[in-house]
Design a protein around this motif. Sequence first.
Motif, PDB file in Angstrom:
ATOM      1  N   SER A   1       0.831  -1.205   0.000  1.00  0.00           N
ATOM      2  CA  SER A   1       0.000   0.000   0.000  1.00  0.00           C
ATOM      3  C   SER A   1       0.866   1.255   0.000  1.00  0.00           C
ATOM      4  O   SER A   1       0.457   2.291  -0.483  1.00  0.00           O
ATOM      5  CB  SER A   1      -0.925  -0.006   1.206  1.00  0.00           C
ATOM      6  OG  SER A   1      -0.170   0.083   2.377  1.00  0.00           O
ATOM      7  N   THR A   2       2.060   1.184   0.544  1.00  0.00           N
ATOM      8  CA  THR A   2       2.946   2.338   0.541  1.00  0.00           C
ATOM      9  C   THR A   2       4.338   1.878   0.150  1.00  0.00           C
ATOM     10  O   THR A   2       4.935   1.071   0.851  1.00  0.00           O
ATOM     11  CB  THR A   2       3.009   2.970   1.945  1.00  0.00           C
ATOM     12  OG1 THR A   2       1.707   3.329   2.339  1.00  0.00           O
ATOM     13  CG2 THR A   2       3.896   4.202   1.942  1.00  0.00           C
TER      14      THR A   2
ATOM     15  N   SER B   1      -3.974   5.035  -2.701  1.00  0.00           N
ATOM     16  CA  SER B   1      -4.644   4.995  -3.999  1.00  0.00           C
ATOM     17  C   SER B   1      -3.832   5.660  -5.110  1.00  0.00           C
ATOM     18  O   SER B   1      -4.129   5.483  -6.288  1.00  0.00           O
ATOM     19  CB  SER B   1      -6.008   5.672  -3.891  1.00  0.00           C
ATOM     20  OG  SER B   1      -5.843   6.982  -3.423  1.00  0.00           O
ATOM     21  N   LEU B   2      -2.827   6.424  -4.745  1.00  0.00           N
ATOM     22  CA  LEU B   2      -2.048   7.160  -5.741  1.00  0.00           C
ATOM     23  C   LEU B   2      -0.855   6.334  -6.230  1.00  0.00           C
ATOM     24  O   LEU B   2       0.034   5.989  -5.465  1.00  0.00           O
ATOM     25  CB  LEU B   2      -1.550   8.468  -5.116  1.00  0.00           C
ATOM     26  CG  LEU B   2      -0.637   9.350  -5.962  1.00  0.00           C
ATOM     27  CD1 LEU B   2      -1.419   9.960  -7.105  1.00  0.00           C
ATOM     28  CD2 LEU B   2      -0.028  10.423  -5.104  1.00  0.00           C
TER      29      LEU B   2
ATOM     30  N   VAL C   1       0.891   9.585 -13.628  1.00  0.00           N
ATOM     31  CA  VAL C   1       0.012   9.071 -12.570  1.00  0.00           C
ATOM     32  C   VAL C   1      -0.865   7.997 -13.174  1.00  0.00           C
ATOM     33  O   VAL C   1      -1.481   8.215 -14.227  1.00  0.00           O
ATOM     34  CB  VAL C   1      -0.827  10.203 -11.949  1.00  0.00           C
ATOM     35  CG1 VAL C   1      -1.756   9.653 -10.890  1.00  0.00           C
ATOM     36  CG2 VAL C   1       0.076  11.268 -11.372  1.00  0.00           C
ATOM     37  N   LEU C   2      -0.936   6.841 -12.544  1.00  0.00           N
ATOM     38  CA  LEU C   2      -1.663   5.695 -13.110  1.00  0.00           C
ATOM     39  C   LEU C   2      -3.002   5.498 -12.402  1.00  0.00           C
ATOM     40  O   LEU C   2      -3.132   5.776 -11.207  1.00  0.00           O
ATOM     41  CB  LEU C   2      -0.837   4.413 -12.943  1.00  0.00           C
ATOM     42  CG  LEU C   2       0.412   4.232 -13.811  1.00  0.00           C
ATOM     43  CD1 LEU C   2       1.558   5.070 -13.288  1.00  0.00           C
ATOM     44  CD2 LEU C   2       0.811   2.761 -13.844  1.00  0.00           C
ATOM     45  N   ASP C   3      -3.961   4.998 -13.144  1.00  0.00           N
ATOM     46  CA  ASP C   3      -5.242   4.558 -12.558  1.00  0.00           C
ATOM     47  C   ASP C   3      -5.827   5.620 -11.636  1.00  0.00           C
ATOM     48  O   ASP C   3      -6.214   5.320 -10.506  1.00  0.00           O
ATOM     49  CB  ASP C   3      -5.039   3.283 -11.717  1.00  0.00           C
ATOM     50  CG  ASP C   3      -4.503   2.139 -12.538  1.00  0.00           C
ATOM     51  OD1 ASP C   3      -4.736   2.132 -13.752  1.00  0.00           O
ATOM     52  OD2 ASP C   3      -3.867   1.267 -11.941  1.00  0.00           O
TER      53      ASP C   3
ATOM     54  N   GLY D   1     -11.198  10.255  -6.426  1.00  0.00           N
ATOM     55  CA  GLY D   1     -11.219  11.559  -5.767  1.00  0.00           C
ATOM     56  C   GLY D   1      -9.914  12.305  -5.892  1.00  0.00           C
ATOM     57  O   GLY D   1      -9.648  13.253  -5.165  1.00  0.00           O
ATOM     58  N   LEU D   2      -9.086  11.845  -6.812  1.00  0.00           N
ATOM     59  CA  LEU D   2      -7.778  12.477  -6.965  1.00  0.00           C
ATOM     60  C   LEU D   2      -7.771  13.508  -8.083  1.00  0.00           C
ATOM     61  O   LEU D   2      -6.876  14.349  -8.150  1.00  0.00           O
ATOM     62  CB  LEU D   2      -6.711  11.427  -7.271  1.00  0.00           C
ATOM     63  CG  LEU D   2      -6.315  10.486  -6.144  1.00  0.00           C
ATOM     64  CD1 LEU D   2      -5.433   9.384  -6.686  1.00  0.00           C
ATOM     65  CD2 LEU D   2      -5.571  11.259  -5.075  1.00  0.00           C
ATOM     66  N   GLU D   3      -8.766  13.442  -9.008  1.00  0.00           N
ATOM     67  CA  GLU D   3      -8.748  14.301 -10.187  1.00  0.00           C
ATOM     68  C   GLU D   3      -8.561  15.762  -9.813  1.00  0.00           C
ATOM     69  O   GLU D   3      -7.739  16.465 -10.385  1.00  0.00           O
ATOM     70  CB  GLU D   3     -10.052  14.167 -10.998  1.00  0.00           C
ATOM     71  CG  GLU D   3     -10.109  12.912 -11.836  1.00  0.00           C
ATOM     72  CD  GLU D   3     -10.844  11.814 -11.117  1.00  0.00           C
ATOM     73  OE1 GLU D   3     -11.036  11.952  -9.889  1.00  0.00           O
ATOM     74  OE2 GLU D   3     -11.239  10.833 -11.743  1.00  0.00           O
ATOM     75  N   ARG D   4      -9.353  16.210  -8.862  1.00  0.00           N
ATOM     76  CA  ARG D   4      -9.327  17.609  -8.469  1.00  0.00           C
ATOM     77  C   ARG D   4      -7.915  18.048  -8.079  1.00  0.00           C
ATOM     78  O   ARG D   4      -7.401  19.058  -8.554  1.00  0.00           O
ATOM     79  CB  ARG D   4     -10.260  17.785  -7.266  1.00  0.00           C
ATOM     80  CG  ARG D   4     -10.869  19.146  -7.185  1.00  0.00           C
ATOM     81  CD  ARG D   4     -11.743  19.290  -5.957  1.00  0.00           C
ATOM     82  NE  ARG D   4     -11.749  20.677  -5.561  1.00  0.00           N
ATOM     83  CZ  ARG D   4     -12.380  21.611  -6.227  1.00  0.00           C
ATOM     84  NH1 ARG D   4     -13.076  21.310  -7.299  1.00  0.00           N
ATOM     85  NH2 ARG D   4     -12.317  22.871  -5.818  1.00  0.00           N
ATOM     86  N   TRP D   5      -7.298  17.212  -7.238  1.00  0.00           N
ATOM     87  CA  TRP D   5      -5.968  17.556  -6.767  1.00  0.00           C
ATOM     88  C   TRP D   5      -4.967  17.547  -7.927  1.00  0.00           C
ATOM     89  O   TRP D   5      -4.130  18.421  -8.063  1.00  0.00           O
ATOM     90  CB  TRP D   5      -5.535  16.550  -5.687  1.00  0.00           C
ATOM     91  CG  TRP D   5      -4.105  16.660  -5.314  1.00  0.00           C
ATOM     92  CD1 TRP D   5      -3.518  17.673  -4.611  1.00  0.00           C
ATOM     93  CD2 TRP D   5      -3.060  15.759  -5.642  1.00  0.00           C
ATOM     94  NE1 TRP D   5      -2.186  17.448  -4.482  1.00  0.00           N
ATOM     95  CE2 TRP D   5      -1.874  16.277  -5.101  1.00  0.00           C
ATOM     96  CE3 TRP D   5      -3.006  14.552  -6.342  1.00  0.00           C
ATOM     97  CZ2 TRP D   5      -0.644  15.634  -5.240  1.00  0.00           C
ATOM     98  CZ3 TRP D   5      -1.798  13.913  -6.469  1.00  0.00           C
ATOM     99  CH2 TRP D   5      -0.625  14.450  -5.931  1.00  0.00           C
TER     100      TRP D   5
END
Lengths: 345, 345, 345, 345, 345
Positions: C35-36, C51-52, C63-65, C70-74
């Motif tokens: 996970s990390t 998730s990143l 950046v994959l997948d 909820g990452l698009e905004r960032w």
Amino acid sequence: MKFDQEGNVTTFEKKKTELCQELSLQARDLRFQHSTSLTARNNCIIIRMESLKAIVTPEHLSVLDFRGLGLERWLVLDLAPQLASHTHSLPFEFRALEAILQHKVNTLQARLNDVEPSILDTLESLVDPKILSADRSKLHILLQNSKSLSELETDVKVFKDSLLKILDEDEIIEELCLTKWTDPRVFEESSLGIDHAEEMELLLENYYMQAEELGNKARELRGLIDDSESVIFINLDSHRNVMMRLNLQLTMGSFSLTLFGLIGVAFGMNLTSSFEEDPRVFWLVTGFMFLGSGMIWRRLLSFLGRHLEPSIPSLPSLPNITFLNDKTHVICNTRSVTNCHSSCL
Amino acid sequence: MKFDQEGNVTTFEKKKTELCQELSLQARDLRFQHSTSLTARNNCIIIRMESLKAIVTPEHLSVLDFRGLGLERWLVLDLAPQLASHTHSLPFEFRALEAILQHKVNTLQARLNDVEPSILDTLESLVDPKILSADRSKLHILLQNSKSLSELETDVKVFKDSLLKILDEDEIIEELCLTKWTDPRVFEESSLGIDHAEEMELLLENYYMQAEELGNKARELRGLIDDSESVIFINLDSHRNVMMRLNLQLTMGSFSLTLFGLIGVAFGMNLTSSFEEDPRVFWLVTGFMFLGSGMIWRRLLSFLGRHLEPSIPSLPSLPNITFLNDKTHVICNTRSVTNCHSSCL
Amino acid sequence: MKFDQEGNVTTFEKKKTELCQELSLQARDLRFQHSTSLTARNNCIIIRMESLKAIVTPEHLSVLDFRGLGLERWLVLDLAPQLASHTHSLPFEFRALEAILQHKVNTLQARLNDVEPSILDTLESLVDPKILSADRSKLHILLQNSKSLSELETDVKVFKDSLLKILDEDEIIEELCLTKWTDPRVFEESSLGIDHAEEMELLLENYYMQAEELGNKARELRGLIDDSESVIFINLDSHRNVMMRLNLQLTMGSFSLTLFGLIGVAFGMNLTSSFEEDPRVFWLVTGFMFLGSGMIWRRLLSFLGRHLEPSIPSLPSLPNITFLNDKTHVICNTRSVTNCHSSCL
Amino acid sequence: MKFDQEGNVTTFEKKKTELCQELSLQARDLRFQHSTSLTARNNCIIIRMESLKAIVTPEHLSVLDFRGLGLERWLVLDLAPQLASHTHSLPFEFRALEAILQHKVNTLQARLNDVEPSILDTLESLVDPKILSADRSKLHILLQNSKSLSELETDVKVFKDSLLKILDEDEIIEELCLTKWTDPRVFEESSLGIDHAEEMELLLENYYMQAEELGNKARELRGLIDDSESVIFINLDSHRNVMMRLNLQLTMGSFSLTLFGLIGVAFGMNLTSSFEEDPRVFWLVTGFMFLGSGMIWRRLLSFLGRHLEPSIPSLPSLPNITFLNDKTHVICNTRSVTNCHSSCL
Amino acid sequence: MKFDQEGNVTTFEKKKTELCQELSLQARDLRFQHSTSLTARNNCIIIRMESLKAIVTPEHLSVLDFRGLGLERWLVLDLAPQLASHTHSLPFEFRALEAILQHKVNTLQARLNDVEPSILDTLESLVDPKILSADRSKLHILLQNSKSLSELETDVKVFKDSLLKILDEDEIIEELCLTKWTDPRVFEESSLGIDHAEEMELLLENYYMQAEELGNKARELRGLIDDSESVIFINLDSHRNVMMRLNLQLTMGSFSLTLFGLIGVAFGMNLTSSFEEDPRVFWLVTGFMFLGSGMIWRRLLSFLGRHLEPSIPSLPSLPNITFLNDKTHVICNTRSVTNCHSSCL
């Protein structure tokens, strides 16, 4: 004192000083100050494992002060054959060291085996949800065993630490391979393809891991005791809550009976109530007393039920109260009482 | 015993001594004394993971004593294809080691997956604030699962420690790369741009981190059990306090009723009180008994309310008491009782 | 999939295998098993933070997948400007790594900020000494937050461990300085007086310390929860003791009333007691009943007072009871009862 | 901003960028991201201790952003003389560093001194065995102090860690000896027989040990809180048990009275019992009621005594029950009741 | 101040500054800032062990500020002979150091010996299952001892840490061998076959292990306190449950009596019930009251028994209820009451 040569057992007594001279050790080396120690000195390995004090030389193993410690049996029956057997092609000090460490681990294991079933049994019977109160003699046993367990944990830790200290320093391991230094001929012969220091490390590591397993088991057992104590507390608390609810329900009943019994007491007064002559009034009032008590009790019980399960949206089962005319003033009274009751809670 | 060559499965039985001779191992190396071990000996990797005992050579993987342990299914269905697949360009021992470690991690994961939902369910239902007393069968399940969890934690810890011991010493990693030493040709061929030892380290590190994640999950689960136990205790205590307050309120009611019932009992005595003939006195005394009880009770309840919320400055809701003339002396009495009562608590 | 070059954003889709070929990575490197993780491979930094998933090369950041997480905004709003800014004179991979680590720390901080006020509020209201029973919905919230907190602690620990593993090995830090190896010209240019590896170490150390601060805060919060639970238990226990004392005092009252009520009952029996005709006897017996009850109650209360404060040497204040003949004694009695009541509490 | 030269105080305002240029630092170095840091950069020591931000150069000490933080007093009154004094023959940066670290340790010590007596007082009064219920305001104070204590523990830990990080790396210690690098003449002069780096290590070690002592004290204090909480719980539980026993004894009394009161109630019924005319029967029944109640109560109390002390072999003090002939059936009844009572417990 | 030369005791007073000059130490070295320290400076060993401050040179041992600390006795009686004895062939500083460390360990051991029996005694009496409520004075003693124990633990830890710091750095051990540096002649003479540094290491290690044993004992003792507290809680809870069950059983009895007493009250009313003249009715109703109470009580008790042991499949021992005809309606009533009772629980 006693003297064990490769298989043969000789017992004799000697002064400490003579022993020191013989092995050219310093008096200080034989003081055995720590309960568990394992040191190499001048081509001797000096070992103390609690009550067992021993000196290993490349040719023989001396056990000191062995009397009266319950060790005789082990010394005579097990140690001699173990030392005499030539399963390893490794020199004598390996066999001696292995026998002593094995004995130590066996002792620790035996103590754990002693304590473990007793703890499990006691916990089993204490955790039993059927019992209302913990058996105090069992608690006492548990406390004793828990104490033994923590002593065992300390001993395992001390044993592990003393092995670890040796494993961490390669020079000490080298020093422990006595034959390598004293008897080069035997050394060369026996060490065909075998590195003595590595073998010694493996031997010590083996017993370190056995001690670690014992430590893990002891820690699991301690965790089990802690968990069981929580469960015992929850059990006792649960029992108490159940009894308290029963008590509360009965108190509600008593309250209802007392409330309506007051009517009976009122009519029992030596005062004229003008109803004295009507035969039906007796049955009316008696019935009202019993019915009223029952009804109030039922209201209180359903109130308690709602109170303890506040999140369920429940239609309060309002009893259909249809009363005769001449008692309505009392009803109003009791109703206001219960209202105020519910409002002030 | 069984014999797996690169994809093909052969089963046969052999004595331990024959096996030792064949692989030129020492008998001691096959004793599998520790529940989890991973050692390299003489171009063989000897592995024990609880019930699974295996020997990996550069050409084949032998699994020992596999019968009756629930391993057959996994051996036949999963292991053979895994070993046969050539996804890595890495030599056989990597695939064998990966398959065994993966199996071990899967087993641990399966045990966690077994225990986790059961614990979560049990806690969910135990923490439920609506229940008055903890369900003892649930507590028993929780205790069992908690025990399984701590065993799992120990196994994960042992597994992590045995991997960590290898990762900490680069020579052992080198030794594990069997092909490098036995088959230089294959080694050179396969290692175009790849460092075998580094690959081995990555492989072991990968499983170490998976075990670490399992350990983290188990520790979180244990923390959750502890927190839930606290919440269960608070819940049970809260219930008890609520019931106790209800009980206290009813005891107050009973006390009031008994106090004023005493008046009724007094008038019920076969003694002349000179009021016997006045018909109004019956209603007066009866009314006084009920009203007095109600009033005293109300005072006690409001007193209790103030007592339990001492910091809120509350105007005591003094009841509008309008009484008939001939009872004022008693009223004064009760008023002084309750006043002094509230002042002195 | 998405592609970010120094400021410009490009989105496109690619197979994993194509990506591997393009960057000459192995398929295995893109499995993101943990996970990390943060590893350097073949002049790429491969990062996974929950998730990143990202790949950093000296020229661009992929950046994959990223969809549905909820990452698009960032990604669109914050990442592009951050990468484009040239505040450091340091190469691109530093900016990319900083942006991702900052995002991770921000995410962890946001989770702590989420959980912290909720926990503080819940504890604040649970610790409130005025409440009699703990609010169960609050307990549920507390349990949820405590669970989130321990998950957060695990994540912070995992993040810290993965940074620490890199900080402990200087070679990995060197590998992370991609520009140094790929673009010597840019390297020489940018590194006037700056040691890339040292800068990288400072950058990682900075985030390590931020994570450590988060961990410290989380641990403090956990300590606060434990302390508060103890206080809640003491509060509930105190309430219970107060209620129990009140209950005991009322039980004492009821007992006294019952004891002397027995006299009334005795005289209420349909048996001849030869006092039936004496009018004063009614008042004598009634008075005795009430007086006796009061007195016994007073004795019991003072006994309770002495019993609960055993260490104070107290002379039992025996009440000097001198009574008038008729009804005044009832008043005096009850008044003195309540007085003594207030004195002994 | 403020400027302190060797004893003289100058206050002036400057932009951060100007300051950076002046000291040839990077803007990043003055961000003070961590609450506690101590770094050497370009012949400056940059220190942040919570609210205190300072830059030490070989010639002067600059304190930044000092307004509104309660630091003015310390800066003006204590810092200037401390810097001006020449007790050590060591260069300026040593004095500056010592002053700042001393200030930090003093602040921590002051916080501990603040919290410690408050905690001890609160615990002292909470542990007092005479009190029945814990004072909630005291609990609140305890909770606040416990929170302060854990914050203090974190700060001490962070301070210790930041010192330890420097002590572990000799290069950083070397870097901290500014004069050595900037002013070789002063260095040679001052370092007659003194190794600057060693002096710096001693200085830092000294404050590290002071912080360690603070940490030890804080840990002891926390242990004391835990122990006291256990004692408070045992106290409250003990009180409750005592009250419960009293309650039980009174309930036994009430039960006995109710049981024999039933006889009175029975004779009070308006039913003919054929005893109405016999004057002795009144006294017989009344006496029997009171005596019976007392006796049953005594039996119950002795039963309770035996029950709670089960291990003492006690001869049950059988009351000599001698009854009149015509009540034997009631006796049998109550005897069977109590028998069944004791059998079913 | 005092001055001890090899066996001879001289007492004199000196200023600190003179002492510094004499030993060419810096004033700072004699500040003794830490409660436990052991440093080598300029061929002196400066020791502080709590109240004991000493300076060891190769020729003599100076003890500073020894007055009023209870040390005189030890200094005069024990220290001088110890220093004078020449059992080791080792130089003076070894003997001095050994004497001081031995004194420190003895002090710690004495403190443990002080605290241990007191704790064991207190726990023994608190754990006693016969007592109903914990003796508060014992709790107070326990709290005091527990505080002493944690202070002792801290001191042992500090002592161990200061020894460990020296053991970890070989240079410090070398520095501690003063004779080696100051008096090469004596050194060569005394060190025939003996490595001074190794001897020093053995000496320090010996005391380190003694401190470790003390620490282990203290930790075991703390564990015992924790376990005993759990047992005390379980004991108190068990007692409470037993009392609560007794209370509940009596409440059940009271309830039954009140319920059937209501019949008596009903017949006691001054209302005509048409049974007044029948002499048998008196005995029938009285008998019914007592029998009914007993029966209901028995039902409730058996209900309670079933309730608390829910897992035993028990045939509810239904009492054979055979009633007379004219009371069946009341029976139905009470039966329905108890039914509703059992249904609503």
